[in-house]
Every structure is written in C-alpha cells, then in structure tokens.
Design an enzyme around this catalytic site. Sequence first.
Site, PDB file in Angstrom:
ATOM      1  N   THR A 132    -100.339  20.626  22.448  1.00  0.00           N
ATOM      2  CA  THR A 132     -99.913  20.974  21.498  1.00  0.00           C
ATOM      3  C   THR A 132    -100.733  22.251  20.803  1.00  0.00           C
ATOM      4  O   THR A 132    -101.993  22.615  20.835  1.00  0.00           O
ATOM      5  CB  THR A 132    -100.228  20.038  20.843  1.00  0.00           C
ATOM      6  OG1 THR A 132    -100.029  20.305  19.138  1.00  0.00           O
ATOM      7  CG2 THR A 132    -102.036  19.739  20.557  1.00  0.00           C
ATOM      8  N   ASP A 133     -99.990  23.191  20.016  1.00  0.00           N
ATOM      9  CA  ASP A 133    -100.851  23.575  19.092  1.00  0.00           C
ATOM     10  C   ASP A 133    -102.017  23.721  18.131  1.00  0.00           C
ATOM     11  O   ASP A 133    -102.380  23.959  17.648  1.00  0.00           O
ATOM     12  CB  ASP A 133     -99.642  24.958  17.939  1.00  0.00           C
ATOM     13  CG  ASP A 133     -98.754  24.148  17.285  1.00  0.00           C
ATOM     14  OD1 ASP A 133     -99.133  22.648  17.601  1.00  0.00           O
ATOM     15  OD2 ASP A 133     -98.682  25.150  16.721  1.00  0.00           O
ATOM     16  N   GLU A 134    -101.813  22.159  17.735  1.00  0.00           N
ATOM     17  CA  GLU A 134    -103.199  21.492  17.127  1.00  0.00           C
ATOM     18  C   GLU A 134    -104.682  21.825  17.652  1.00  0.00           C
ATOM     19  O   GLU A 134    -105.288  21.665  16.941  1.00  0.00           O
ATOM     20  CB  GLU A 134    -102.486  20.223  16.657  1.00  0.00           C
ATOM     21  CG  GLU A 134    -101.838  19.757  16.113  1.00  0.00           C
ATOM     22  CD  GLU A 134    -101.354  18.706  15.404  1.00  0.00           C
ATOM     23  OE1 GLU A 134    -101.742  18.103  15.355  1.00  0.00           O
ATOM     24  OE2 GLU A 134     -99.643  17.929  15.090  1.00  0.00           O
ATOM     25  N   TYR A 169    -105.607  12.827  16.652  1.00  0.00           N
ATOM     26  CA  TYR A 169    -104.732  12.802  17.680  1.00  0.00           C
ATOM     27  C   TYR A 169    -104.909  14.545  18.420  1.00  0.00           C
ATOM     28  O   TYR A 169    -105.320  14.556  19.080  1.00  0.00           O
ATOM     29  CB  TYR A 169    -103.615  12.581  16.832  1.00  0.00           C
ATOM     30  CG  TYR A 169    -102.220  13.750  17.785  1.00  0.00           C
ATOM     31  CD1 TYR A 169    -102.505  13.063  19.344  1.00  0.00           C
ATOM     32  CD2 TYR A 169    -102.056  15.267  17.705  1.00  0.00           C
ATOM     33  CE1 TYR A 169    -101.076  14.214  19.536  1.00  0.00           C
ATOM     34  CE2 TYR A 169    -100.844  16.262  18.387  1.00  0.00           C
ATOM     35  CZ  TYR A 169    -101.007  14.990  19.309  1.00  0.00           C
ATOM     36  OH  TYR A 169     -99.817  15.711  20.153  1.00  0.00           O
ATOM     37  N   LYS A 191    -106.067  15.840  22.061  1.00  0.00           N
ATOM     38  CA  LYS A 191    -105.323  16.564  23.188  1.00  0.00           C
ATOM     39  C   LYS A 191    -105.997  17.460  23.397  1.00  0.00           C
ATOM     40  O   LYS A 191    -106.279  18.459  24.528  1.00  0.00           O
ATOM     41  CB  LYS A 191    -104.278  16.619  22.212  1.00  0.00           C
ATOM     42  CG  LYS A 191    -103.604  15.615  21.684  1.00  0.00           C
ATOM     43  CD  LYS A 191    -102.349  15.596  23.272  1.00  0.00           C
ATOM     44  CE  LYS A 191    -101.892  16.447  23.702  1.00  0.00           C
ATOM     45  NZ  LYS A 191    -100.867  16.106  24.473  1.00  0.00           N
TER      46      LYS A 191
END
Length: 339
Positions: free
Chosen positions: A128-130, A155, A159
Amino acid sequence: MAALFEPKRIIVTGGAGFIGSNFVHWVVDNQPDVHVTVLDKLTYAGKLENLEGIPAKRMAFVKGDICDAELVDKLFADADAVVHFAAESHNDNSIANPEPFLRTNVQGTFTLLEAARKHDIRFHHISTDEVYGDLALDDPARFTEETPYHPSSPYSSTKASSDLLVRAWCRTYGVRATISNCSNNYGPRQHIEKFIPRQITNIISGIRPKLYGDGKNVRDWIHTEDHSSAVWTILTKGEIGQTYLIGADGERGNIDVLREILAQMGKQPDDFDWVRDRPGHDRRYAIDPTKLRTELGWAPKHTDFGEGLRETIEWYKENTAWWEAEKAETEAKYAKSGQ
Ligand code: NAD
Ligand code: DAU
C-alpha cells in the site's frame, strides 16, 4: 524491462477478498493459460461467492491460513508464482485491535516467504501507499519508489514491516520477489466498512453518510480492475528486487467524493453527518506512477472517476444480498467509536 515471465500455475492469497477476487476474475478473463489456486482463510472480509462463475478447471479454492506453514509448503511445491494479497486491511480495525494485523500481515508474509525460498517460486507482494505516511494538503509532492517509509497506523506499520521482510528475503536468500504499493481502490465487492461502499450502502439503507474530521483528507483513487492489470504487468515484466508504485492520478478530497456520491444518488450536498476523526488520520496520499508507466508500459483504463463511481453504486444497488446481512453489525461497530 526484464525477460517476460510466463507463469502457468499461480497461487493468489486473499483471493476471496475485494482486490484479490477482482484480480482472480481478471486473470481468468484475460490469461487463458493460467491456473489459479486461491488460498484464503475466509475472515469477515472474505466471501467464497466473490469467486462465483469461475470454471472449476481454471481455479481451485483452498480454505486456509497463510500462517499455516505446512499447508503453504504443500501448495508452493506445485506453483510457479504467488501473488500475495491476504491481509487484515482496514485502518479503523487496526486501531481498535492491532493483534490480528501483526499475525496475518507480518507472521503470514514471513511464512509465505520461507516457502517461496524453499521452492524457489516467484513472489509478488501486494502493498500500500500508506507505508510512506502522509503528505500535506498544500505540498505538490507525490510518493515515489524513493520516498522514505513513515507509516502512521498499526495497519500501515504492519504492511511496511511485510515489505521490509520481502526486501530482506530477496537480497539475503535470493527469493525472486517484486513489490507493488498501490493507492486507494474502489469498485465492486469492496467490504462495506470502507469509505465509498459505506456511504453508498448507508444511503440505500436510509442512514446518513458519515464523514471523518474536517473531510479535507485526500485519497488517490484507482479502479480495482486497473490495479489488477498493473499487478499482472509487474508479475510478468517487472524486474526482480524492484518496487513499483501503482496509481491512476485520482487524487480527491473525501468531502468531494462524498458529495459526488450524494449527487449521483439524488441527495442534497449536506445530507451527511460529521463524525469523530480517525486517530492519527493520514492527511493526503498521492502516487507518482512514472516508473510503472515508463519502464513497463502500463496505463489505467478507468480514467473517468464519475463513471467508475456510477457503476460501483449500481453494483451495490443490484447486489443488496451481498452486503445487507452485515450492515447492522458494521454500523454498530462504528457507533461504538463515535464514527
Ligand atoms: P480485504 O480485507 O477485502 O480482503 C482480505 C482477504 O484476505 C480476505 O479474503 C480474507 O479472508 C483474507 N485473509 C485475511 N487474513 C488471512 C489469513 N491469515 N490467511 C489467509 N487469508 C486471509 O482486503 P483488500 O482491500 O482486498 O486488500 C487486499 C490487499 O491489497 C491487502 O494486502 C492490502 O494491504 C492491499 N491494498 C489494499 C488497498 C485498498 O484500497 N483496499 C490499496 C492498496 C493495497
Ligand atoms: O491507500 C491505500 C489504503 O486505502 C489501503 O492500504 C487500505 O487497505 C484501504 O483500506 C485504504 O485505506 P484508507 O484508510 O484510506 O481507506 P478507508 O476506506 O478506510 O477511508 C478512506 C478515507 O475516508 C479516509 O480518509 C477515512 C475516511 N472515512 C472513512 C470511513 C470508513 C470517512 O470519512 N468516513 C468513513 O465512514
């Protein structure tokens, strides 16, 4: 561009969830010579019906946990590649209870990497870009493959941890891995806990939509079908050891997305409730997809967000049986946290 990799037997973890199931349908529809084995635990977020209509000769479904080393070992012995989507995926859940995120996202990825190492199969990791944290609203910058990791939530930190494990297994043990970090997906079969389907199903159910904080947070939306084609491009054309950012130039403020949903569903612009903000809420995500576009030649198909949203709203209207039974429970969970 690397030499073309042409897998014939792939394992898709998390293939009964939102993005995983859309990817499995995409592969079955577009890659006639590829057989898919889905490995999915069927948590609250996974549904076998997401894979309905796929011919038995094209796909096998295995209900199981990616942390189950014995099962994973058996499946990997007979595969060319794994595309790893399985995860606990919702930020709000990770804030309420982080433990399952550590187990599935970190321990699960470790378990898969060990089996990929043993059987020398190709590993594509979905991320993810997060992992890059957030950008300010007035900052013209976008995330690139060189942006330092700076995750904010339980979260996104799990990741980020899983990405680092993949990089380490690639460099130290020679696992043939690639990573993609994608922005916010929308489209059919997304769990109704997520922003867009929550608001659509609220309106259908006669509940007012809920907007966190000041509503100015920006997300970079991409249709899930474009995520699928990008993942296939990276799996088959990407260079081992490389990370590719996936995005479709879809930056939008949450309040603008909500107002577009309200307009398309015949409501007034202020027909929603402002609710408590998410703790640590990331302000803005934005992807610079230049590397994927120029090095691998990928381009998105769904460039009209309004049209993609219209089709998504139609899907939830036409498939009430898919989500209705979960609606009360999902909203009760949000009500507890004032959201
Ligand atoms: P989802 O929550 O809809 O689906 C997750 C799937 O994984 C479910 O089918 C679930 O049953 C399965 N699963 C969970 N734990 C498991 C375990 N221990 N063993 C086997 N299966 C398990 O998630 P999603 O939104 O489709 O996201 C899929 C992947 O894409 C995740 O890795 C997520 O981090 C990543 N991602 C999501 C987005 C997005 O916008 N949703 C954007 C970028 C990246
Ligand atoms: O950026 C990629 C990420 O996108 C993925 O890694 C995650 O798996 C995926 O869930 C998604 O994370 P977000 O936290 O951005 O998505 P979510 O749908 O939860 O929320 C989108 C935005 O909308 C966010 O700013 C919070 C806000 N929001 C969310 C809900 C559920 C609201 O304002 N109201 C809501 O009811």
